[in-house]
Design a protein around this motif. Structure first.
Motif, PDB file in Angstrom:
ATOM      1  N   GLY A 148      -7.158   7.841  -7.780  1.00  0.00           N
ATOM      2  CA  GLY A 148      -6.334   8.166  -6.615  1.00  0.00           C
ATOM      3  C   GLY A 148      -7.129   8.082  -5.322  1.00  0.00           C
ATOM      4  O   GLY A 148      -6.641   7.565  -4.308  1.00  0.00           O
ATOM      5  N   PHE A 149      -8.367   8.580  -5.361  1.00  0.00           N
ATOM      6  CA  PHE A 149      -9.223   8.555  -4.166  1.00  0.00           C
ATOM      7  C   PHE A 149      -9.560   7.113  -3.783  1.00  0.00           C
ATOM      8  O   PHE A 149      -9.527   6.751  -2.601  1.00  0.00           O
ATOM      9  N   ALA A 150      -9.880   6.290  -4.798  1.00  0.00           N
ATOM     10  CA  ALA A 150     -10.237   4.893  -4.538  1.00  0.00           C
ATOM     11  C   ALA A 150      -9.052   4.130  -3.950  1.00  0.00           C
ATOM     12  O   ALA A 150      -9.207   3.311  -3.032  1.00  0.00           O
ATOM     13  N   TYR A 151      -7.868   4.415  -4.461  1.00  0.00           N
ATOM     14  CA  TYR A 151      -6.663   3.758  -3.943  1.00  0.00           C
ATOM     15  C   TYR A 151      -6.436   4.132  -2.476  1.00  0.00           C
ATOM     16  O   TYR A 151      -6.194   3.254  -1.629  1.00  0.00           O
ATOM     17  N   THR A 152      -6.540   5.415  -2.183  1.00  0.00           N
ATOM     18  CA  THR A 152      -6.344   5.887  -0.807  1.00  0.00           C
ATOM     19  C   THR A 152      -7.386   5.297   0.126  1.00  0.00           C
ATOM     20  O   THR A 152      -7.070   4.838   1.234  1.00  0.00           O
ATOM     21  N   LEU A 153      -8.640   5.294  -0.318  1.00  0.00           N
ATOM     22  CA  LEU A 153      -9.728   4.761   0.502  1.00  0.00           C
ATOM     23  C   LEU A 153      -9.548   3.258   0.744  1.00  0.00           C
ATOM     24  O   LEU A 153      -9.748   2.776   1.863  1.00  0.00           O
ATOM     25  N   THR A 154      -9.146   2.538  -0.311  1.00  0.00           N
ATOM     26  CA  THR A 154      -8.956   1.087  -0.188  1.00  0.00           C
ATOM     27  C   THR A 154      -7.858   0.761   0.817  1.00  0.00           C
ATOM     28  O   THR A 154      -8.024  -0.109   1.679  1.00  0.00           O
TER      29      THR A 154
ATOM     30  N   GLY B 162       0.788  -1.227   0.000  1.00  0.00           N
ATOM     31  CA  GLY B 162       0.000   0.000   0.000  1.00  0.00           C
ATOM     32  C   GLY B 162       0.820   1.277   0.000  1.00  0.00           C
ATOM     33  O   GLY B 162       0.347   2.325  -0.444  1.00  0.00           O
ATOM     34  N   MET B 163       2.069   1.195   0.473  1.00  0.00           N
ATOM     35  CA  MET B 163       2.920   2.383   0.533  1.00  0.00           C
ATOM     36  C   MET B 163       3.787   2.537  -0.715  1.00  0.00           C
ATOM     37  O   MET B 163       4.734   3.321  -0.732  1.00  0.00           O
ATOM     38  N   PHE B 164       3.445   1.805  -1.761  1.00  0.00           N
ATOM     39  CA  PHE B 164       4.228   1.851  -2.998  1.00  0.00           C
ATOM     40  C   PHE B 164       4.430   3.273  -3.532  1.00  0.00           C
ATOM     41  O   PHE B 164       5.549   3.625  -3.931  1.00  0.00           O
ATOM     42  N   PRO B 165       3.372   4.130  -3.580  1.00  0.00           N
ATOM     43  CA  PRO B 165       3.568   5.476  -4.153  1.00  0.00           C
ATOM     44  C   PRO B 165       4.695   6.271  -3.509  1.00  0.00           C
ATOM     45  O   PRO B 165       5.470   6.937  -4.194  1.00  0.00           O
ATOM     46  N   VAL B 166       4.808   6.198  -2.184  1.00  0.00           N
ATOM     47  CA  VAL B 166       5.828   7.003  -1.507  1.00  0.00           C
ATOM     48  C   VAL B 166       7.221   6.398  -1.675  1.00  0.00           C
ATOM     49  O   VAL B 166       8.223   7.110  -1.710  1.00  0.00           O
ATOM     50  N   HIS B 167       7.294   5.071  -1.830  1.00  0.00           N
ATOM     51  CA  HIS B 167       8.601   4.422  -1.957  1.00  0.00           C
ATOM     52  C   HIS B 167       9.188   4.549  -3.361  1.00  0.00           C
ATOM     53  O   HIS B 167      10.386   4.303  -3.546  1.00  0.00           O
ATOM     54  N   CYS B 168       8.361   4.882  -4.338  1.00  0.00           N
ATOM     55  CA  CYS B 168       8.907   5.078  -5.686  1.00  0.00           C
ATOM     56  C   CYS B 168       9.046   6.564  -6.014  1.00  0.00           C
ATOM     57  O   CYS B 168       9.567   6.931  -7.072  1.00  0.00           O
TER      58      CYS B 168
ATOM     59  N   SER C  13      -0.803   9.111  -4.250  1.00  0.00           N
ATOM     60  CA  SER C  13      -1.448   8.776  -5.524  1.00  0.00           C
ATOM     61  C   SER C  13      -2.292   9.944  -6.029  1.00  0.00           C
ATOM     62  O   SER C  13      -2.619  10.008  -7.222  1.00  0.00           O
ATOM     63  N   MET C  14      -2.626  10.888  -5.136  1.00  0.00           N
ATOM     64  CA  MET C  14      -3.412  12.052  -5.546  1.00  0.00           C
ATOM     65  C   MET C  14      -2.568  13.048  -6.347  1.00  0.00           C
ATOM     66  O   MET C  14      -3.101  14.030  -6.875  1.00  0.00           O
ATOM     67  N   LEU C  15      -1.270  12.778  -6.459  1.00  0.00           N
ATOM     68  CA  LEU C  15      -0.447  13.578  -7.360  1.00  0.00           C
ATOM     69  C   LEU C  15      -0.835  13.309  -8.815  1.00  0.00           C
ATOM     70  O   LEU C  15      -0.606  14.157  -9.689  1.00  0.00           O
ATOM     71  N   LEU C  16      -1.408  12.131  -9.058  1.00  0.00           N
ATOM     72  CA  LEU C  16      -1.809  11.776 -10.425  1.00  0.00           C
ATOM     73  C   LEU C  16      -2.846  12.742 -10.994  1.00  0.00           C
ATOM     74  O   LEU C  16      -2.640  13.288 -12.085  1.00  0.00           O
ATOM     75  N   PRO C  17      -3.984  12.972 -10.298  1.00  0.00           N
ATOM     76  CA  PRO C  17      -4.936  13.952 -10.848  1.00  0.00           C
ATOM     77  C   PRO C  17      -4.361  15.364 -10.928  1.00  0.00           C
ATOM     78  O   PRO C  17      -4.721  16.130 -11.828  1.00  0.00           O
ATOM     79  N   MET C  18      -3.466  15.719  -9.997  1.00  0.00           N
ATOM     80  CA  MET C  18      -2.832  17.025 -10.074  1.00  0.00           C
ATOM     81  C   MET C  18      -1.947  17.124 -11.317  1.00  0.00           C
ATOM     82  O   MET C  18      -1.894  18.153 -11.986  1.00  0.00           O
ATOM     83  N   LEU C  19      -1.278  16.006 -11.635  1.00  0.00           N
ATOM     84  CA  LEU C  19      -0.441  15.956 -12.829  1.00  0.00           C
ATOM     85  C   LEU C  19      -1.289  16.107 -14.086  1.00  0.00           C
ATOM     86  O   LEU C  19      -0.956  16.863 -15.001  1.00  0.00           O
ATOM     87  N   VAL C  20      -2.398  15.389 -14.116  1.00  0.00           N
ATOM     88  CA  VAL C  20      -3.306  15.451 -15.271  1.00  0.00           C
ATOM     89  C   VAL C  20      -3.849  16.860 -15.456  1.00  0.00           C
ATOM     90  O   VAL C  20      -3.981  17.353 -16.584  1.00  0.00           O
TER      91      VAL C  20
END
Length: 340
Positions: A278-284, A30-36, A254-261
């Motif tokens: 991004g929201f679904a990933y965070t909520l999950t 679950g912490m993949f986004p911050v580790h990459c 993961s919410m950086l993705l919509p900001m990027l878009v």
């Protein structure tokens, strides 16, 4: 926060399923986004790296004497050294980012650092260190090379988000500071202690133990505290760090993705699906933390709120600075053309 504050304990009692395979998977990855993030962000900065002449032009528009200083040989030398130093720091950041990324991926899949695994196979330590170092350099180099193939206009957008991500990364230290301050006991730690999962020092030690749902009804939750009170580990709980949720905070990257878009001209129409993803990933990730008994609802709410607020503040400030610098650079260029 409103729902969880009076109902945290009861919600965890209903959702607790320590053996749930999906929740275990989310706990591992679950912490993949911050580790990459560091590998990607510093690689973007390397691929998009340019001299800071534009920044000096802006400074010069406010302080005209900087123009005279820039023509002095010693100052030119100092600026060149600064230029090389910043580039070297970006290289080091990408190198360290590859270490974090590989440690995370290999640690979860193989159960340890590649360097340690090589030594465990009987190889000399210098060989393991060499292989590990080469692997890190190779990974960072491949990412930078691939990013350099990206169009300049797209790379500029990625550069903006890389800086925003790194600022979030540094700001996320507040999560650990709050954990140490609130000292809240995790739900599963109380379940473990009530059923004898302790080490030789009398501290909770879950290890790979199974904790069936039925144990919840036989657990003494005397150490439970609401999020706004300081917890007490009583010298028996090894993980008094429930509030706020670090996994949920990491998932918020993961919410950086919509900001990027939203920053990419030709991709703005994908903002809504990117935001929902991004929201679904965070909520999950957040919900699985409840299922694993690692956190309470207020923990995941606080983790998400802190990181989302941080992201919004960073975006507002960076957008303002970007508009300001672009307008200033355009004026400077027009002024230079008129002077010609």
């Amino acid at each position: 926060m409103i729902i969880g504050t009076p109902n945290d304990l009861e919600i965890d009692k209903k959702l607790f399923d320590y053996q749930n395979s999906f929740a275990l998977f989310a706990e591992k990855y679950g912490m993949f986004p911050v580790h990459c993030l560091c590998l990607f962000a510093y690689s973007v900065l390397l691929a998009a790296y340019h001299k800071f002449d534009d920044a000096l032009d802006i400074a010069q528009s406010f302080l005209p004497f900087i123009g005279k200083l820039r023509r002095i040989s010693v100052i030119k030398c100092i600026l060149f050294i600064i230029h090389i130093t910043i580039y070297a720091l970006f290289c080091y950041g990408a190198f360290e980012g590859s270490n974090e990324f590989l440690n995370f991926i290999l640690g979860q899949s193989l159960g340890g650092n590649l360097q340690d695994l090589i030594v465990a196979k009987g190889a000399a330590k210098w060989i393991a260190v060499t292989v590990w170092t080469v692997a890190r350099i190779a990974l960072a180099a491949v990412v930078v090379v691939l990013l350099r193939k990206v169009k300049r206009e797209h790379l500029k957008v990625l550069e903006f988000m890389a800086i925003a991500g790194l600022l979030m990364y540094q700001g996320s230290n507040v999560i650990n500071m709050l954990k140490e301050h609130f000292h809240r006991i995790r739900f599963r730690e109380m379940v473990a202690y009530s059923h004898g999962l302790i080490d030789a020092n009398g501290m909770t030690a879950r290890g790979n133990s199974q904790m069936p749902k039925e144990w919840v009804g036989e657990t003494d939750f005397f150490a439970y505290t609401p999020w706004y009170k300081i917890g007490n580990d009583y010298g028996i709980y090894s993980e008094p760090e429930s509030f706020p949720s670090g996994h949920t905070a990491a998932a918020c990257f993961s919410m950086l993705l919509p900001m990027l878009v939203s920053k990419a001209k030709h991709a703005k129409r994908f903002f809504t699906p990117a935001f929902l993803l991004g929201f679904a990933y965070t909520l999950t990730v957040g919900i699985t933390r409840l299922i694993r008994g690692a956190h309470y609802m207020t923990d995941i709410a606080a983790g998400a709120m802190i990181m989302m607020l941080m992201l919004m503040i960073i975006m507002v400030i960076m957008n303002y600075l970007e508009r300001f610098s672009e307008n200033k650079i355009k004026r400077i260029k027009r002024q230079k053309e008129r002077n010609k």
